[in-house]
Design a protein around this motif. Structure first.
Motif, PDB file in Angstrom:
ATOM      1  N   ARG A  30       0.969  -1.266   0.086  1.00 13.57           N
ATOM      2  CA  ARG A  30      -0.006  -0.034  -0.064  1.00 13.57           C
ATOM      3  C   ARG A  30       1.081   1.595  -0.703  1.00 13.57           C
ATOM      4  NH1 ARG A  30      -4.193   0.232   4.166  1.00 13.57           N
ATOM      5  NH2 ARG A  30      -4.977   1.818   2.819  1.00 13.57           N
ATOM      6  N   SER A  34       0.988   5.111  -2.394  1.00 18.19           N
ATOM      7  CA  SER A  34       1.192   5.847  -2.509  1.00 18.19           C
ATOM      8  C   SER A  34       1.466   6.757  -2.798  1.00 18.19           C
ATOM      9  CB  SER A  34       0.739   5.866  -0.839  1.00 18.19           C
ATOM     10  OG  SER A  34       2.283   5.638  -0.710  1.00 18.19           O
ATOM     11  N   LEU A  56      -2.984  -3.917  -6.488  1.00 10.75           N
ATOM     12  CA  LEU A  56      -3.798  -4.068  -5.370  1.00 10.75           C
ATOM     13  C   LEU A  56      -4.982  -4.524  -5.301  1.00 10.75           C
ATOM     14  CD1 LEU A  56      -3.759   0.313  -5.082  1.00 10.75           C
ATOM     15  CD2 LEU A  56      -2.061  -1.522  -3.127  1.00 10.75           C
ATOM     16  N   ASP A 105      -7.511   0.896  -3.499  1.00  9.81           N
ATOM     17  CA  ASP A 105      -6.801   0.968  -1.980  1.00  9.81           C
ATOM     18  C   ASP A 105      -8.181   0.627  -1.107  1.00  9.81           C
ATOM     19  OD1 ASP A 105      -4.364   1.481  -0.431  1.00  9.81           O
ATOM     20  OD2 ASP A 105      -5.789   3.013   0.995  1.00  9.81           O
TER      21      ASP A 105
END
Length: 178
Positions: A30, A34, A56, A105
């Motif tokens: 993650r 980002s 993801l 996400d």
């Protein structure tokens, strides 16, 4: 959005150690995604067609597949229940193209939360991680995974893709210290 990457425990029981490594690698993936724009999530590092966005979504599928579907024998949940797997066995990777970072996400974060709740409930009912999961993996061979196998496999899946994520992220914006 602040992504936390917890450090694995130096000392813990077997379940705690496996889950701390799994949490570390979940955070790593993650974190690598980002701060990127939605189009950057669609960028691949040639010659591969892997993207961080696809990763993801793929890992959200892996969470649901191994923990909900196999461990608990639940039927596939959306969006996996209507995915055209016969037309595209890599649908989870490919269908992420054009999706927003927030959407992808959230899909992964929700899958992780479900997996954690399912694991907590399963281990509270019986802490033996050597027991078999509910869904037989290969009835013809008589092989069914154990909870231990699922946890180790999840660590392996995330660790393998964390290496891919490092390379993809560096190719996008040069980041190497995430």
């Amino acid at each position: 959005m602040v992504i936390e990457r917890p450090e694995p425990a130096y000392s813990n029981d077997e379940v705690g150690m496996l889950r701390s490594y799994l949490d570390h690698y979940r955070g790593t993936i993650r974190l690598q995604a980002s701060g990127l724009t939605d189009p950057q999530l669609d960028q691949a590092l040639a010659p591969s067609d892997l993207t961080l966005g696809g990763m993801l979504k793929h890992l959200a599928f892996v969470e649901d597949y191994w923990v909900s579907y196999n461990l608990l024998a639940n039927e596939p949940a959306p969006p996996w229940d209507t995915a055209p797997w016969d037309d595209d066995p890599d649908w989870d990777w490919h269908s992420a193209a054009g999706a927003s970072h927030a959407e992808l996400d959230a899909l992964l974060a929700d899958a992780i939360a479900r997996s954690e709740a399912h694991l907590d409930a399963a281990l509270a009912a019986d802490p033996d991680i050597g027991r078999r999961v509910a869904r037989e993996r290969d009835p013809a061979k008589g092989e069914t995974a154990t909870i231990r196998w699922v946890l180790v496999h999840m660590v392996e899946e995330y660790a393998r893709h964390a290496g891919h994520a490092d390379l993809i992220r560096q190719s996008i914006d040069g980041a190497t210290d995430l």
